[in-house]
Design a protein around this motif. Sequence first.
Motif, PDB file in Angstrom:
ATOM      1  N   SER A 233      -5.694   1.243 -10.268  1.00  0.00           N
ATOM      2  CA  SER A 233      -4.886   0.158  -9.697  1.00  0.00           C
ATOM      3  C   SER A 233      -3.630  -0.137 -10.538  1.00  0.00           C
ATOM      4  CB  SER A 233      -5.723  -1.113  -9.532  1.00  0.00           C
ATOM      5  OG  SER A 233      -6.303  -1.469 -10.764  1.00  0.00           O
TER       6      SER A 233
ATOM      7  N   TYR B 241      -1.355   1.726 -11.087  1.00  0.00           N
ATOM      8  CA  TYR B 241      -0.190   2.348 -10.441  1.00  0.00           C
ATOM      9  C   TYR B 241       0.298   1.608  -9.201  1.00  0.00           C
ATOM     10  CZ  TYR B 241      -0.784   6.216 -13.631  1.00  0.00           C
ATOM     11  OH  TYR B 241      -0.863   6.949 -14.774  1.00  0.00           O
ATOM     12  N   PHE B 242      -0.482   0.626  -8.736  1.00  0.00           N
ATOM     13  CA  PHE B 242      -0.100  -0.051  -7.494  1.00  0.00           C
ATOM     14  C   PHE B 242       1.200  -0.831  -7.695  1.00  0.00           C
ATOM     15  CE2 PHE B 242      -4.836  -0.371  -6.000  1.00  0.00           C
ATOM     16  CZ  PHE B 242      -4.892   1.012  -5.998  1.00  0.00           C
ATOM     17  N   GLY B 243       2.095  -0.705  -6.719  1.00  0.00           N
ATOM     18  CA  GLY B 243       3.380  -1.396  -6.801  1.00  0.00           C
ATOM     19  C   GLY B 243       4.425  -0.572  -7.549  1.00  0.00           C
TER      20      GLY B 243
ATOM     21  N   ILE C 166       3.602   3.765  -4.492  1.00  0.00           N
ATOM     22  CA  ILE C 166       2.128   3.697  -4.478  1.00  0.00           C
ATOM     23  C   ILE C 166       1.715   2.244  -4.256  1.00  0.00           C
ATOM     24  CG2 ILE C 166      -0.003   4.210  -5.776  1.00  0.00           C
ATOM     25  CD1 ILE C 166       1.661   6.727  -5.508  1.00  0.00           C
ATOM     26  N   GLU C 167       1.112   1.981  -3.100  1.00  0.00           N
ATOM     27  CA  GLU C 167       0.661   0.607  -2.821  1.00  0.00           C
ATOM     28  C   GLU C 167      -0.846   0.460  -2.968  1.00  0.00           C
ATOM     29  OE1 GLU C 167       2.688  -1.703  -2.572  1.00  0.00           O
ATOM     30  OE2 GLU C 167       4.511  -1.097  -1.505  1.00  0.00           O
ATOM     31  N   ASN C 168      -1.559   1.553  -2.772  1.00  0.00           N
ATOM     32  CA  ASN C 168      -3.026   1.469  -2.777  1.00  0.00           C
ATOM     33  C   ASN C 168      -3.645   2.830  -3.130  1.00  0.00           C
ATOM     34  OD1 ASN C 168      -2.782   3.036  -0.397  1.00  0.00           O
ATOM     35  ND2 ASN C 168      -2.457   1.166   0.780  1.00  0.00           N
TER      36      ASN C 168
ATOM     37  N   ASP D 121      -2.584   5.801  -0.930  1.00  0.00           N
ATOM     38  CA  ASP D 121      -1.267   6.340  -1.305  1.00  0.00           C
ATOM     39  C   ASP D 121      -1.402   7.227  -2.534  1.00  0.00           C
ATOM     40  OD1 ASP D 121      -0.101   4.849   0.646  1.00  0.00           O
ATOM     41  OD2 ASP D 121       0.765   3.330  -0.686  1.00  0.00           O
ATOM     42  N   PHE D 122      -2.232   6.781  -3.468  1.00  0.00           N
ATOM     43  CA  PHE D 122      -2.384   7.518  -4.731  1.00  0.00           C
ATOM     44  C   PHE D 122      -3.021   8.891  -4.473  1.00  0.00           C
ATOM     45  CE2 PHE D 122      -4.147   8.472  -8.930  1.00  0.00           C
ATOM     46  CZ  PHE D 122      -3.071   8.150  -9.748  1.00  0.00           C
TER      47      PHE D 122
ATOM     48  N   THR E 230      -9.762   8.852  -1.458  1.00  0.00           N
ATOM     49  CA  THR E 230      -9.442   7.452  -1.720  1.00  0.00           C
ATOM     50  C   THR E 230     -10.711   6.603  -1.818  1.00  0.00           C
ATOM     51  OG1 THR E 230      -8.421   5.466  -0.817  1.00  0.00           O
ATOM     52  CG2 THR E 230      -9.086   7.120   0.782  1.00  0.00           C
TER      53      THR E 230
ATOM     54  N   ASP F 120     -11.071  -0.396  -3.125  1.00  0.00           N
ATOM     55  CA  ASP F 120      -9.662  -0.029  -2.935  1.00  0.00           C
ATOM     56  C   ASP F 120      -8.917   0.274  -4.224  1.00  0.00           C
ATOM     57  OD1 ASP F 120     -10.207  -0.618  -0.404  1.00  0.00           O
ATOM     58  OD2 ASP F 120      -9.131  -2.525  -0.319  1.00  0.00           O
ATOM     59  N   ASN F 121      -9.572   0.078  -5.371  1.00  0.00           N
ATOM     60  CA  ASN F 121      -8.857   0.280  -6.643  1.00  0.00           C
ATOM     61  C   ASN F 121      -9.066   1.665  -7.242  1.00  0.00           C
ATOM     62  OD1 ASN F 121      -7.766  -2.279  -6.725  1.00  0.00           O
ATOM     63  ND2 ASN F 121      -9.578  -3.138  -7.720  1.00  0.00           N
TER      64      ASN F 121
END
Length: 394
Positions: free
Chosen positions: A329, A331-333, A341-343, A346-347, A361, A368-369
Amino acid sequence: MDLLSERINSLPVSATLAMAAKARELKNQGIDIIGLSLGEPDFNTPEFIKEAAVQAVNDDWNSYSPVDGYADLKEAICEKFKRDNKLFYKPSQIVVSTGAKQSIANVCMVLLDPEDEVLLPAPYWVSYSAIATLAEAKSIIIPSTIETDFKISPDQLEQVITPKTKLIMFNSPNNPSGTIYSEEEYRALGKVLEKYPDIFILSDEIYEHINYGTPHFSFASIKTLYDRTITVNGVAKAFAMTGWRIGYIGAPEWVAKACNKIQGQITSGANCIAQRATIAAVSAPISSIKYMIDEFATRRKIMINLLSGIPGFKLNQPQGAFYVFPDISYYFGREIGGNKIENASDFALFLLEEAHVATVTGEAFGNDNCIRISYAASEQNIRIAVSRIEKALK
Ligand code: GLU
């Protein structure tokens, strides 16, 4: 006009199989993808099992089997349960199916009614919620984080129980986190369940033998819960037999009977040759597959060491199965090389497209993390994959 049923339209695609298919497709286009998405041993099925299958072909085992499996296979499974799990089942309590996935689907179809609630300690295996949806039941997710080693507490369990709760699906060693609950932790959860006699327990123990040292414990060995626990197992993971498709349950007799009934209408008995080969597998001493477990242990160490060197990868120490489930997480944002990368999805997509490494995922497993990375791959591929991931993230 959509001609498909609501049932199929509301069903998500299996994320593990979808990612594996995508990786295969890219490979066919000539792209050098390293597939770490599917939980599939890369070993060959052991020789003694293959020989049993060849013998079965030569001995003309070609007719329909009994729907719930050959009598001698069910006897062998009873012996296995006694030997490995101290569980005492009669052959009438065993149903052999086309993979543990079918075993789980059978149990859900025979126990669940519309609106029943199914408790899923997260992370949970991807198909549990989909199968519960097919049975028109409602999945209730019990979240966990890497900070608790992806374990839920007895309090958390008790808080989500309602008069509609019918089933809890439990998986240890866990896919995707590799977490193993100790006997003490099982008993503490069991204490809660003892108070609610209408709740059934599906204990998925398919990774039982892929274990790096924590003693395996079976839910059904808690005497007060035996009568409402269904133990699911199979030969796919421990014996490198994923494609042979043999799973089985040990269950209260009336549940086994109902599973036999539904299977009789949908698929009949599992493949006859694979069933004969399974007798050899479940009867063999565990020492016969130790070389695979040792190899997974080595790969686990390498995978964890390498991934720990990448900034933003938070890892637990998986005690079983062959997956790591890092929390990414961090990397989110962020934007990496033009990719936002939002979630976790995406990663995972970013890793596929930029590092050419296929993972899954965590969203598919109710977290979600995280992303799931399988280390049921060669040491060389693990090393290349992680260095590609590291490079893509720089
Ligand atoms: N159980 C394996 C996994 O989680 C096989 C794929 C599947 O059936 O979902 O990757």
